[in-house]
Design an enzyme around this catalytic site. Structure first.
Site, PDB file in Angstrom:
ATOM      1  N   ASP A  22       0.815  -1.210   0.000  1.00 21.48           N
ATOM      2  CA  ASP A  22       0.000   0.000   0.000  1.00 21.48           C
ATOM      3  C   ASP A  22       0.852   1.264   0.000  1.00 21.48           C
ATOM      4  O   ASP A  22       0.526   2.240  -0.683  1.00 21.48           O
ATOM      5  CB  ASP A  22      -0.927   0.005   1.220  1.00 21.48           C
ATOM      6  N   ASN A  52      -3.853   9.164   1.587  1.00 21.14           N
ATOM      7  CA  ASN A  52      -4.349   8.520   2.809  1.00 21.14           C
ATOM      8  C   ASN A  52      -4.688   9.528   3.896  1.00 21.14           C
ATOM      9  O   ASN A  52      -5.844   9.686   4.266  1.00 21.14           O
ATOM     10  CB  ASN A  52      -3.318   7.518   3.352  1.00 21.14           C
ATOM     11  N   ASP A  53      -3.650  10.177   4.426  1.00 21.85           N
ATOM     12  CA  ASP A  53      -3.913  11.052   5.568  1.00 21.85           C
ATOM     13  C   ASP A  53      -2.819  12.076   5.802  1.00 21.85           C
ATOM     14  O   ASP A  53      -1.681  11.925   5.369  1.00 21.85           O
ATOM     15  CB  ASP A  53      -4.115  10.222   6.850  1.00 21.85           C
ATOM     16  N   ASP A  60      -2.884  13.461  21.700  1.00 22.66           N
ATOM     17  CA  ASP A  60      -1.552  13.136  21.175  1.00 22.66           C
ATOM     18  C   ASP A  60      -1.391  13.621  19.744  1.00 22.66           C
ATOM     19  O   ASP A  60      -0.266  13.777  19.254  1.00 22.66           O
ATOM     20  CB  ASP A  60      -1.314  11.631  21.229  1.00 22.66           C
ATOM     21  N   THR A  74      -9.338   3.503   6.319  1.00 23.62           N
ATOM     22  CA  THR A  74      -9.035   2.130   6.752  1.00 23.62           C
ATOM     23  C   THR A  74      -7.598   2.005   7.263  1.00 23.62           C
ATOM     24  O   THR A  74      -7.133   0.900   7.521  1.00 23.62           O
ATOM     25  CB  THR A  74      -9.240   1.132   5.596  1.00 23.62           C
ATOM     26  N   SER A 127      -6.405   6.220  10.858  1.00 25.95           N
ATOM     27  CA  SER A 127      -7.652   6.715  11.449  1.00 25.95           C
ATOM     28  C   SER A 127      -8.486   5.588  12.034  1.00 25.95           C
ATOM     29  O   SER A 127      -9.075   5.730  13.119  1.00 25.95           O
ATOM     30  CB  SER A 127      -8.468   7.470  10.387  1.00 25.95           C
ATOM     31  N   LEU A 128      -8.547   4.462  11.337  1.00 25.65           N
ATOM     32  CA  LEU A 128      -9.296   3.306  11.842  1.00 25.65           C
ATOM     33  C   LEU A 128      -8.705   2.812  13.155  1.00 25.65           C
ATOM     34  O   LEU A 128      -9.429   2.493  14.105  1.00 25.65           O
ATOM     35  CB  LEU A 128      -9.292   2.189  10.794  1.00 25.65           C
TER      36      LEU A 128
END
Length: 282
Positions: A68, A140-141, A170, A181, A184-185
């Site tokens: 990924d 993704n993030d 934090d 997924t 965050s998940l």
């Protein structure tokens, strides 16, 4: 058709998989172009290109081989070049991969045009650095979090330039539906359908009884300021890449990126079935 083939050769099965991909693409009269840095005698590429951005500009589509992380990294570049991308999984999970190594027979559908494109939105983090204004895109993030010291951080968050919330945590995760997924998940955020046009804010270990993830529309603009009364450092990371240290009180803006990833789909997948399968296997 010209295919830019971008493997992560550090992955255990990637070299063998890459060799098989080249063989199959040649069978369908497709040209395979690769980076000079990936050159091996066993790879019968049609052209070796030293300029990575020229490679993306001149190809018709991109195939990347890896996990990924590899697929996400190359997808960001493909999005900027406006090229669709197919990920072939040689990693562990492979949420964003279109094929597994035992499904390479489906590559024939590329030559036939028998595929669809799935659009995935990206986020953009914008902030000031010593070298000036910086903009980094994420599939993704975007994560703003503390460093090695176990010190809590204060975050002020504005939504569309209006005060929205204060967090003691934090860190904060801003995740796309694709990234819902991932980290965050793990932090308690919900799973979003990857084709949704919106994004998440998920706090990491919030010091509150009401710290829940929030879903925003794709047009939302979030501004974050970080504060710490100690010597604790705060870092910004995008898609898990190298961290950028933030100054105390520094402002970061997170919004939808003007670019989007086009994932090539050669088969019909049920997203939630894949989620259950992948998370059970991992």
């Amino acid at each position: 058709m010209i295919v830019a083939l971008l493997p992560n050769l550090d992955k255990k099965d990637a070299p063998q998989c890459t060799q098989e991909i080249i063989r199959r693409l040649h069978r369908f009269d497709m040209q395979v172009w690769m980076r000079v840095s990936d050159k091996r005698e066993s790879f019968a590429a049609d052209r070796w290109v030293s300029d990575f951005y020229a490679l993306l500009s001149d190809c018709d589509l991109v195939i990347t081989v890896g996990g990924d992380g590899t697929i996400i990294h190359e997808a960001r570049h493909a999005a900027v070049a406006g090229k669709p991308i197919l990920g072939i999984n040689t990693g562990r999970v492979g949420f964003v991969a279109g094929l597994e190594p035992d499904e390479l027979n489906l590559l024939s559908r590329l030559a036939e045009g028998a595929y669809t494109l799935e659009t995935r939105i990206m986020l953009r983090a914008e902030f000031e650095s010593k070298s000036g204004n910086r903009q980094i895109d994420a599939l993704n993030d975007v994560v703003i979090a503390r460093g090695a010291l176990s010190k809590i951080i204060d975050f002020d968050v504005e939504l569309n330039h209006t005060e929205m919330a204060h967090y003691r945590a934090d860190g904060l995760i801003f995740a796309t539906p694709t990234g819902s997924t991932a980290y965050s998940l793990s932090a308690g955020g919900p799973v979003l359908d990857p084709t949704m046009r919106g994004f998440l804010l998920t706090p990491i270990c919030p010091h509150t009884l009401a710290g829940r993830a929030i879903v925003f529309t794709e047009n939302a603009c979030l501004t974050v300021k970080t504060y710490s009364t100690t010597q604790a450092k705060t870092f910004l990371t995008v898609d898990g890449d190298s961290a950028v240290e933030l100054e105390n009180g520094q402002q970061v803006t997170v919004r939808r990126s003007p670019y989007a990833v086009q994932l090539i789909k050669l088969k019909q997948n049920h997203f939630y079935k894949i989620v259950n399968q992948k998370l059970t296997e991992s």
